[in-house]
Design a protein around this motif. Structure first.
Motif, PDB file in Angstrom:
ATOM      1  N   LEU A  36       0.852  -1.177   0.000  1.00  0.00           N
ATOM      2  CA  LEU A  36       0.000   0.000   0.000  1.00  0.00           C
ATOM      3  C   LEU A  36       0.890   1.230   0.000  1.00  0.00           C
ATOM      4  CD1 LEU A  36      -2.982   1.032   0.287  1.00  0.00           C
ATOM      5  CD2 LEU A  36      -2.563   1.110   2.763  1.00  0.00           C
ATOM      6  N   ILE A  37       0.601   2.165  -0.910  1.00  0.00           N
ATOM      7  CA  ILE A  37       1.340   3.418  -0.945  1.00  0.00           C
ATOM      8  C   ILE A  37       0.546   4.459  -0.166  1.00  0.00           C
ATOM      9  CG2 ILE A  37       2.518   5.106  -2.384  1.00  0.00           C
ATOM     10  CD1 ILE A  37       3.402   2.152  -2.765  1.00  0.00           C
ATOM     11  N   ASP A  38       1.112   4.901   0.946  1.00  0.00           N
ATOM     12  CA  ASP A  38       0.500   5.833   1.892  1.00  0.00           C
ATOM     13  C   ASP A  38      -0.702   5.192   2.583  1.00  0.00           C
ATOM     14  OD1 ASP A  38       2.398   7.840   1.657  1.00  0.00           O
ATOM     15  OD2 ASP A  38       1.376   8.797  -0.027  1.00  0.00           O
ATOM     16  N   SER A  39      -1.106   5.782   3.712  1.00  0.00           N
ATOM     17  CA  SER A  39      -2.133   5.112   4.521  1.00  0.00           C
ATOM     18  C   SER A  39      -3.169   6.066   5.093  1.00  0.00           C
ATOM     19  CB  SER A  39      -1.472   4.305   5.651  1.00  0.00           C
ATOM     20  OG  SER A  39      -0.794   5.154   6.569  1.00  0.00           O
ATOM     21  N   GLY A  40      -3.249   7.296   4.561  1.00  0.00           N
ATOM     22  CA  GLY A  40      -4.326   8.186   4.946  1.00  0.00           C
ATOM     23  C   GLY A  40      -4.164   8.809   6.328  1.00  0.00           C
ATOM     24  N   PHE A  41      -5.249   9.381   6.811  1.00  0.00           N
ATOM     25  CA  PHE A  41      -5.281  10.111   8.075  1.00  0.00           C
ATOM     26  C   PHE A  41      -5.683   9.178   9.215  1.00  0.00           C
ATOM     27  CE2 PHE A  41      -7.388  13.245  11.007  1.00  0.00           C
ATOM     28  CZ  PHE A  41      -6.247  13.972  11.309  1.00  0.00           C
ATOM     29  N   VAL A  42      -5.203   9.456  10.420  1.00  0.00           N
ATOM     30  CA  VAL A  42      -5.392   8.559  11.552  1.00  0.00           C
ATOM     31  C   VAL A  42      -6.871   8.335  11.878  1.00  0.00           C
ATOM     32  CG1 VAL A  42      -5.205  10.399  13.300  1.00  0.00           C
ATOM     33  CG2 VAL A  42      -4.588   8.036  13.894  1.00  0.00           C
ATOM     34  N   ALA A  43      -7.707   9.327  11.666  1.00  0.00           N
ATOM     35  CA  ALA A  43      -9.126   9.190  11.995  1.00  0.00           C
ATOM     36  C   ALA A  43      -9.817   8.144  11.129  1.00  0.00           C
ATOM     37  CB  ALA A  43      -9.836  10.532  11.833  1.00  0.00           C
ATOM     38  N   HIS A  44      -9.230   7.847   9.968  1.00  0.00           N
ATOM     39  CA  HIS A  44      -9.850   6.921   9.032  1.00  0.00           C
ATOM     40  C   HIS A  44      -9.009   5.660   8.847  1.00  0.00           C
ATOM     41  CE1 HIS A  44     -11.238  11.077   7.624  1.00  0.00           C
ATOM     42  NE2 HIS A  44     -12.175  10.561   8.400  1.00  0.00           N
ATOM     43  N   ALA A  52      -8.157  -2.063   2.363  1.00  0.00           N
ATOM     44  CA  ALA A  52      -6.991  -2.816   1.901  1.00  0.00           C
ATOM     45  C   ALA A  52      -7.209  -4.318   2.054  1.00  0.00           C
ATOM     46  CB  ALA A  52      -5.748  -2.372   2.665  1.00  0.00           C
ATOM     47  N   ARG A  53      -7.772  -4.729   3.191  1.00  0.00           N
ATOM     48  CA  ARG A  53      -8.034  -6.160   3.410  1.00  0.00           C
ATOM     49  C   ARG A  53      -9.057  -6.692   2.406  1.00  0.00           C
ATOM     50  NH1 ARG A  53      -7.867  -4.738   8.972  1.00  0.00           N
ATOM     51  NH2 ARG A  53     -10.148  -4.600   8.986  1.00  0.00           N
ATOM     52  N   ALA A  54     -10.080  -5.895   2.129  1.00  0.00           N
ATOM     53  CA  ALA A  54     -11.124  -6.326   1.198  1.00  0.00           C
ATOM     54  C   ALA A  54     -10.578  -6.551  -0.208  1.00  0.00           C
ATOM     55  CB  ALA A  54     -12.244  -5.288   1.158  1.00  0.00           C
ATOM     56  N   HIS A  55      -9.568  -5.776  -0.584  1.00  0.00           N
ATOM     57  CA  HIS A  55      -9.026  -5.867  -1.942  1.00  0.00           C
ATOM     58  C   HIS A  55      -7.811  -6.783  -2.042  1.00  0.00           C
ATOM     59  CE1 HIS A  55     -11.536  -2.278  -2.540  1.00  0.00           C
ATOM     60  NE2 HIS A  55     -11.483  -2.571  -3.817  1.00  0.00           N
ATOM     61  N   ILE A  59      -1.741  -6.824   3.942  1.00  0.00           N
ATOM     62  CA  ILE A  59      -0.737  -5.891   3.422  1.00  0.00           C
ATOM     63  C   ILE A  59       0.616  -6.285   3.985  1.00  0.00           C
ATOM     64  CG2 ILE A  59       0.046  -3.486   3.365  1.00  0.00           C
ATOM     65  CD1 ILE A  59      -2.425  -4.009   1.681  1.00  0.00           C
ATOM     66  N   ASP A  60       1.584  -6.530   3.101  1.00  0.00           N
ATOM     67  CA  ASP A  60       2.941  -6.852   3.539  1.00  0.00           C
ATOM     68  C   ASP A  60       3.754  -5.608   3.855  1.00  0.00           C
ATOM     69  OD1 ASP A  60       2.454  -9.517   3.217  1.00  0.00           O
ATOM     70  OD2 ASP A  60       4.135  -9.899   1.868  1.00  0.00           O
ATOM     71  N   LEU A  61       3.553  -4.549   3.053  1.00  0.00           N
ATOM     72  CA  LEU A  61       4.394  -3.365   3.192  1.00  0.00           C
ATOM     73  C   LEU A  61       3.588  -2.107   2.889  1.00  0.00           C
ATOM     74  CD1 LEU A  61       7.403  -2.466   3.678  1.00  0.00           C
ATOM     75  CD2 LEU A  61       7.621  -2.413   1.173  1.00  0.00           C
ATOM     76  N   VAL A  62       3.779  -1.097   3.721  1.00  0.00           N
ATOM     77  CA  VAL A  62       3.266   0.252   3.456  1.00  0.00           C
ATOM     78  C   VAL A  62       4.464   1.131   3.105  1.00  0.00           C
ATOM     79  CG1 VAL A  62       2.075   2.271   4.392  1.00  0.00           C
ATOM     80  CG2 VAL A  62       1.352  -0.028   5.084  1.00  0.00           C
ATOM     81  N   VAL A  63       4.399   1.800   1.968  1.00  0.00           N
ATOM     82  CA  VAL A  63       5.453   2.725   1.568  1.00  0.00           C
ATOM     83  C   VAL A  63       4.900   4.137   1.673  1.00  0.00           C
ATOM     84  CG1 VAL A  63       7.065   3.428  -0.239  1.00  0.00           C
ATOM     85  CG2 VAL A  63       6.410   1.019  -0.017  1.00  0.00           C
ATOM     86  N   ASN A  64       5.535   4.956   2.480  1.00  0.00           N
ATOM     87  CA  ASN A  64       5.099   6.343   2.649  1.00  0.00           C
ATOM     88  C   ASN A  64       5.871   7.263   1.717  1.00  0.00           C
ATOM     89  OD1 ASN A  64       4.909   5.715   6.160  1.00  0.00           O
ATOM     90  ND2 ASN A  64       3.196   5.817   4.753  1.00  0.00           N
TER      91      ASN A  64
END
Length: 329
Positions: A36-44, A52-55, A59-64
């Motif tokens: 996953l590239i970026d992960s949004g805001f903490v509130a969401h 991410a799980r649904a699709h 997730i193995d890796l988050v790249v910011n």
């Protein structure tokens, strides 16, 4: 968003989601090692993780692309679920040291849940994300550790906040020095030289015309170089609008005291040769007049479309109070 819902179809192994503020757009890369590239805001974060799980199942890796709160807000939750976190070397190192200035969270008064970086990324490094190899391209300017990701086979370019269809990333001349705008312009020129087929920004839609998007962005970035005072104003407007978005507005009587207490406003006032009190009043007046903020029933709100935020989600510690981290690999 469907891979075919925009002018530049994405490969079957990529799923794109355009999100309104205060989140960043998401890019999910499918395969044996979903990323996953970026992960949004903490509130969401819950919503991001569920999407991410649904699709992808997991997730193995988050790249910011960089460490601002709208890009790293789901890191902690995804990391707790087993994902690794990768970030550009300057930010990875600062996060490992637990520098008080991490994520500019305290400086900007923008909440970030504690996370650690598992992988430090350098110029020219190749990452296997999903089913494809991506090249890491440092693009400092908006932040010193900002990075882009380039997939040469599909000619896809993830640009973070370096540019969007309507904007370029604001630069912080106070924190990052007077050359920050020049650095951002050089990063944009490097990205434009790749001549991508698809441009994936962190905010707004995928540009229909990538060449035109770069032409416009380069002109805007040059303006920030040529007009340092304008660059300071630009950053102040963006930071204040975001503060209103994540707080569902503010009562008018609380706005100026809030601004007076902000380090970013004090720095902007110094660079503009004003007092914080004068700048706060000017900022509110200017943004009301140009429609960037609106007054409704005694509260000021950001005018740009944004998703509501639960107040309790903002109650996370500043990085100076985060637990110690282990060095990334």
């Amino acid at each position: 968003m469907s891979p075919h819902a925009h002018p530049h179809p994405l490969p079957r192994w990529a799923t794109w989601q355009q999100k309104p503020f205060p989140d960043a757009n998401l890019l999910l890369l499918h395969g044996r090692q979903p990323a996953l590239i970026d992960s949004g805001f903490v509130a969401h974060a819950d919503t991001t993780a569920a999407w991410a799980r649904a699709h992808a199942g997991h997730i193995d890796l988050v790249v910011n692309t960089h460490w601002h709160c709208d890009h790293v807000g789901g890191n902690a939750l995804l990391q707790a679920g087993g994902a690794g976190i990768a970030a550009g070397a300057p930010e990875a190192e600062a996060l490992t040291r637990r520098d008080p200035g991490c994520c500019a969270a305290e400086y900007l008064d923008q909440p970030v849940a504690p996370y650690t970086v598992d992988m430090s990324l350098d110029d020219g490094q190749t990452l296997r994300l999903g089913e494809a190899d991506w090249q890491v391209i440092p693009t400092p300017g908006h932040t010193p550790g900002h990075l882009a990701l380039w997939q040469p086979d599909e000619r896809m370019l993830v640009v973070g906040d370096a540019l969007s269809d309507y904007d370029v990333g604001w630069v912080n001349l106070a924190l990052d020095g007077p050359d920050a705008a020049t650095t951002a312009l050089a990063s944009l020129k490097r990205l434009a030289g790749l001549a991508p087929r698809v441009l994936l920004p962190s905010h707004g839609p995928i540009p229909a015309d990538t060449e035109a998007a770069f032409t416009t962005a380069l002109r805007r970035a040059q303006r920030l170089v040529d007009d340092p005072a304008g660059a300071v104003w630009y950053g102040a407007r963006r930071i204040f609008a975001f503060a209103l978005m994540i707080r569902d507005g503010m009562p008018t009587g609380e706005v100026e005291p809030y601004l007076h207490a902000r380090a970013w406003l004090t720095d902007a006032a110094r660079l503009l040769d004003r007092t914080p009190e004068t700048l706060a009043a000017e900022l509110i007046d200017t943004m009301l007049r140009n429609g960037a903020i609106v007054l409704r029933e005694g509260r000021l709100y950001a005018a740009a479309p944004h998703t509501p935020v639960r107040p309790e989600s903002l109650r996370v510690p500043y990085p100076r109070a985060w637990p110690a981290a282990t060095p990334p690999r």
